[in-house]
Design a protein around this motif. Structure first.
Motif, PDB file in Angstrom:
ATOM      1  N   LEU A 116       0.793  -1.230   0.053  1.00 61.42           N
ATOM      2  CA  LEU A 116       0.004  -0.052  -0.143  1.00 61.42           C
ATOM      3  C   LEU A 116       0.866   1.260  -0.014  1.00 61.42           C
ATOM      4  O   LEU A 116       0.531   2.492  -0.438  1.00 61.42           O
ATOM      5  N   SER A 118       3.631   1.758  -1.267  1.00 64.53           N
ATOM      6  CA  SER A 118       4.236   1.803  -2.843  1.00 64.53           C
ATOM      7  C   SER A 118       3.308   2.181  -3.647  1.00 64.53           C
ATOM      8  O   SER A 118       3.828   2.639  -4.963  1.00 64.53           O
ATOM      9  N   VAL A 119       1.888   2.083  -3.227  1.00 64.76           N
ATOM     10  CA  VAL A 119       1.095   2.525  -4.555  1.00 64.76           C
ATOM     11  C   VAL A 119       1.210   3.973  -4.936  1.00 64.76           C
ATOM     12  O   VAL A 119       1.112   4.775  -3.996  1.00 64.76           O
ATOM     13  N   PRO A 120       1.381   4.196  -6.149  1.00 61.70           N
ATOM     14  CA  PRO A 120       1.752   5.837  -6.514  1.00 61.70           C
ATOM     15  C   PRO A 120       0.551   6.710  -6.467  1.00 61.70           C
ATOM     16  O   PRO A 120      -0.583   6.104  -6.316  1.00 61.70           O
ATOM     17  N   SER A 121       0.817   7.806  -5.989  1.00 60.26           N
ATOM     18  CA  SER A 121      -0.395   8.711  -5.584  1.00 60.26           C
ATOM     19  C   SER A 121      -1.429   8.712  -6.617  1.00 60.26           C
ATOM     20  O   SER A 121      -2.787   8.838  -6.391  1.00 60.26           O
ATOM     21  N   ILE A 122      -0.934   8.777  -8.054  1.00 68.97           N
ATOM     22  CA  ILE A 122      -2.276   9.072  -9.071  1.00 68.97           C
ATOM     23  C   ILE A 122      -3.021   7.889  -9.043  1.00 68.97           C
ATOM     24  O   ILE A 122      -4.241   8.049  -9.060  1.00 68.97           O
ATOM     25  N   VAL A 123      -2.635   6.652  -8.434  1.00 66.13           N
ATOM     26  CA  VAL A 123      -3.519   5.558  -8.583  1.00 66.13           C
ATOM     27  C   VAL A 123      -4.485   5.800  -7.701  1.00 66.13           C
ATOM     28  O   VAL A 123      -5.790   5.615  -7.543  1.00 66.13           O
ATOM     29  N   PHE A 124      -4.179   6.444  -6.281  1.00 61.93           N
ATOM     30  CA  PHE A 124      -5.199   6.774  -5.146  1.00 61.93           C
ATOM     31  C   PHE A 124      -6.164   7.811  -5.888  1.00 61.93           C
ATOM     32  O   PHE A 124      -7.229   7.846  -5.445  1.00 61.93           O
TER      33      PHE A 124
END
Lengths: 291, 316
Positions: A116, A118-124
Motif C-alpha cells: 500500500l 508503494s502505490v503511486p499517488s495517482i492511483v489513489f
C-alpha cells in the motif's frame, strides 16, 4: 616484513586523500544546491507577498488575484484527511508493533502495508475518482479529496507509529505488567507517552506531504473552488493551493500568472516547512530541558 | 470524645467499601477497554488491507474491461496512441517510463550513495547532524513545486546549455526526479552503511587499508543489499511520481528517442487525459490499465525488496 612506503601504498594514500576531497566536494555541492533551491523558491515569492494575497479571491481575467479559498481548502482537506487517517493509521501501527504474533497472517499484513505504501499517488486519485465521482456520483468534492488523501497517508502513518512504538524499551512495559496493568493500559499510559515525540514527528512529515500533494487532489477535488471564502460544505469543489499552482501555471490566462505561481509556491513551501518544524520545536525544547 | 472517633472510623470503613466497589468497577472497565481496543487495533490494520483490496479491485476491474475492446498485444506492443482514432498502444509510455527511471537512477544513485558514504563514514559528527536534517528538507518540498522549479529554472537553463528549442523531455524530468529520490536513497543507504559491524572496518584497517579501500572493498559490499533496497525504493518513487514529471516532460504521446524529445510517461499521460474522458469509454479503460500497470510495477519492486531483506536475515 617491510613497512616502508612503496609506490603501491603511496598511490593508495593519494587516492584516499583525493576521494576524501571528492566526497566533501560532493557534499558541499549538494548542500549548496538544496539551499539555493529553498532560497530561489522563497525569495521569488515571499518579498512581494502581501497579506491580502492570502485572503483574496483568485481572478480569472484581471491581474491581482489572491489565493484565499484555495489556501483554506488546503487546510480543510488536510484536516479531514488527518481526522480519518490518524486514528486508523496509529491503530494499525500499534497492532503491528504490539499485538501482531509472529506468523503467516502477520507476514501477509506486513506485505499489505508495504504494498500500500508503494502505490503511486495517482492511483489513489483514480480510486477516489472511481468511488466518489462514479460510484456515489457526487462529483469532485472536498470530501472526496480528503478521504482519498487519507488513504494515501494511512500506510506511512502506520509505519512511523510502528517504528516509534517498537523503539520503546521492553523493560518499562514489563514494569507496567508487573503492576498488574492490562495490555491496553500499558500501551496508553506507558508506551504511547514514551513513543509520542516520534509519532508526532511522523505525523508532521505525513501532514507536510499531504499539504503539498496534488496528483490525488486534481483527480478527486477538482480544479475549481466554490468561489466563497470559509466554505465548510463538504460537497463543494475543493481546489487546493498545490493544485492552484498547477492550474495557474498551465491553464490560467491572467497576465500576472507568473507572479501568482511564484507566490503560491513560496507559500506552499513555507507552510510545509512550518508544519514540519512547528510541532517538533516544543518536543525538541522539552528534550533539551529534560537532559 | 468517643463518638467522633467512632464516627470517623465508620466513615473510613464506608469510604474503603466504596473504594472497593469503585476499584472493582475500574478493573472491569480496564478489562473491557483492553478487549475493545485489541479489536480496534486489529480493525485498523484490516482497514489498511481493505484499502489495498479496494485499490486493486476498483482499478483492476475497470482496467480489464479494456481487453474486451482491444487486444493485449495492441496495448502492450503498439506505439500508436491516438485515442480519437480508437488506437490505444501504450508501448511508448511503458518504454518512456522505464527509460526515465533508468536515467533518473543513473544520475541519482552515484550522488546519493556518495552522500550516504560521506554521512556515515567520513564526515565528523557535527557535519552529519547538519546534513541529515537538510536532506529531510528536500523530502518536505511538494512535488508540484519541484515541477514548477523545473519549468521555470531548469528548462531555461537546459535551453541555454543545449541550444534546444524547448528543453523539455527525458533529461529535464530525470534531473528533477533525481533530486526528489536523492533523500530517499541517501537516507536508507546511510542506515545500511551504519549497520555494517565495526569489527569489519577494524579488521580492514588492521591490515593497513586506507579509508577509501575500507569503504570500497569492505563497507559498500557488506551494505550492498541495503543499498540495493534503497535504490529500489527510489525507483518506486520515480515510477509513480506524477506532477513533477508532467510539468517538464512535454506531454506528447511519442517515444522519447533523444533526451530532448517531448514525450509522456504512464503517470503524466493519466493525469493529463483522465479528466477529458467518459467513464464508460475504451479510452478510460486504457488509462486505468496504465494505472494498473503502475500498480503491478510497484508491487514487483516491493517484492524484490522483501526477498533481499529475507536473504539478509537468513545470512545473519
Amino acid at each position: 616484513m617491510n613497512f616502508t612506503r612503496t609506490r603501491h601504498t603511496a598511490r593508495s594514500q593519494r587516492n584516499n586523500k583525493m576521494a576524501t576531497i571528492a566526497f566533501y566536494t560532493l557534499g558541499a555541492l549538494v548542500m549548496l544546491l538544496i539551499f539555493w533551491l529553498l532560497f530561489t523558491i522563497l525569495s521569488k515569492g515571499l518579498p512581494s507577498l502581501r497579506p491580502d494575497f492570502l485572503i483574496k479571491q483568485p481572478e480569472e481575467i484581471d491581474p491581482g488575484g489572491g489565493i484565499g479559498p484555495v489556501l483554506f481548502n488546503s487546510f480543510y482537506i488536510l484536516f479531514i484527511s488527518l481526522l480519518i487517517s490518524i486514528p486508523i493509521g496509529i491503530g494499525a501501527g500499534i497492532y503491528m508493533a504490539e499485538y501482531a504474533p509472529d506468523n503467516r497472517f502477520t507476514g501477509a499484513l506486513r506485505i499489505c502495508v508495504e504494498s500500500l505504501s508503494s502505490v503511486p499517488s495517482i492511483v489513489f486519485g483514480l480510486l477516489g475518482l472511481a468511488i466518489f465521482a462514479e460510484y456515489f456520483n457526487v462529483g469532485l468534492t472536498i470530501l472526496g479529496g480528503g478521504v482519498s488523501l487519507a488513504l494515501l497517508n494511512l500506510p506511512m502513518l502506520a509505519r512511523v507509529t510502528e517504528e516509534a512504538v517498537r523503539a520503546v524499551p521492553g523493560e518499562i512495559r514489563e514494569a507496567g505488567y508487573a503492576l498488574g496493568m492490562t495490555k491496553f493500559h500499558v500501551i496508553r499510559k506507558v508506551v504511547l507517552p514514551v513513543a509520542m515525540p516520534a509519532i508526532v514527528t511522523g505525523v508532521c512529515l505525513v501532514a507536510g506531504r499531504a499539504f503539498g500533494e496534488s496528483a490525488v487532489i486534481i483527480l478527486t477535488a477538482g480544479l475549481s473552488t466554490s468561489g466563497e471564502m470559509w466554505d465548510f460544505n463538504l460537497f463543494s469543489p475543493g481546489e487546493t493551493l498545490a493544485v492552484h499552482l498547477w492550474y495557474v501555471q498551465s491553464e490560467a490566462i491572467v497576465e500576472d500568472a507568473r507572479q501568482i505561481a511564484d507566490k503560491s509556491a513560496a507559500v506552499l513551501v513555507f507552510v510545509v516547512l512550518l508544519i514540519n518544524f512547528m510541532f517538533r520545536f516544543p518536543l525538541w525544547l522539552g528534550r533539551r530541558r529534560g537532559r | 470524645m468517643g463518638a467522633p472517633v467512632q464516627n470517623l472510623a465508620s466513615r473510613a470503613q464506608k469510604s474503603s467499601l466504596a473504594e472497593g466497589g469503585i476499584s472493582a468497577k475500574r478493573h472491569n472497565r480496564h478489562l473491557f477497554s483492553n478487549t475493545m481496543f485489541r479489536y480496534y487495533f486489529l480493525f485498523s490494520i484490516l482497514a489498511l488491507c481493505l484499502v489495498l483490496g479496494l485499490v486493486i479491485v476498483f482499478i483492476g476491474k475497470t482496467a480489464l474491461l479494456l481487453f474486451d475492446n482491444i487486444s493485449p498485444l495492441d496495448f502492450f506492443f503498439s506505439f500508436n496512441w491516438s485515442p480519437e482514432e480508437e488506437a490505444f498502444g501504450a508501448a511508448a509510455f511503458i518504454v518512456n517510463t522505464l527509460s526515465l527511471t533508468a536515467l533518473t537512477l543513473l544520475i541519482a544513485v552515484p550522488v546519493s550513495v556518495g552522500m550516504a558514504v560521506l554521512c556515515a563514514e567520513i564526515a565528523p559528527k557535527w557535519l552529519k547532524s547538519f546534513i541529515r536534517p537538510v536532506l529531510d528538507l528536500l523530502v518536505g518540498i511538494p512535488s508540484i513545486v519541484y515541477g514548477y522549479l523545473g519549468l521555470t529554472v531548469l528548462l531555461p537553463f537546459l535551453r541555454r546549455v543545449s541550444g534546444e528549442g524547448l528543453g523539455d523531455g527525458l533529461l529535464a524530468a530525470a534531473l528533477v526526479l533525481a533530486l526528489m529520490v536523492l533523500p530517499t536513497i541517501c537516507r536508507i543507504s546511510d542506515d545500511a552503511i551504519v549497520a555494517v559491524p565495526r569489527k569489519y572496518r577494524d579488521a580492514a584497517y588492521a591490515l593497513g587499508s586506507t579509508r577509501l579501500q575500507v569503504i570500497m572493498r569492505v563497507v559498500l559490499p557488506a551494505a550492498s543489499r541495503g543499498i540495493i533496497s534503497a535504490v529500489i525504493l527510489g525507483m518506486t518513487r520515480a515510477v509513480g511520481e506524477t506532477m513533477a514529471v508532467v510539468m517538464v516532460i512535454g506531454n506528447t504521446p511519442q517515444l522519447a528517442k533523444t533526451l530532448f524529445t517531448p514525450s509522456s510517461v504512464l503517470t503524466s499521460n493519466i493525469v493529463m487525459q483522465i479528466s477529458n474522458v467518459e467513464f464508460d469509454s475504451t479510452w478510460n479503460y486504457a488509462l486505468h490499465m496504465m494505472a494498473f500497470l503502475l500498480l503491478l510495477i510497484s508491487f514487483v519492486l516491493i517484492l524484490i525488496i522483501r526477498i533481499l531483506g529475507r536473504n539478509r536475515r537468513d545470512a545473519a
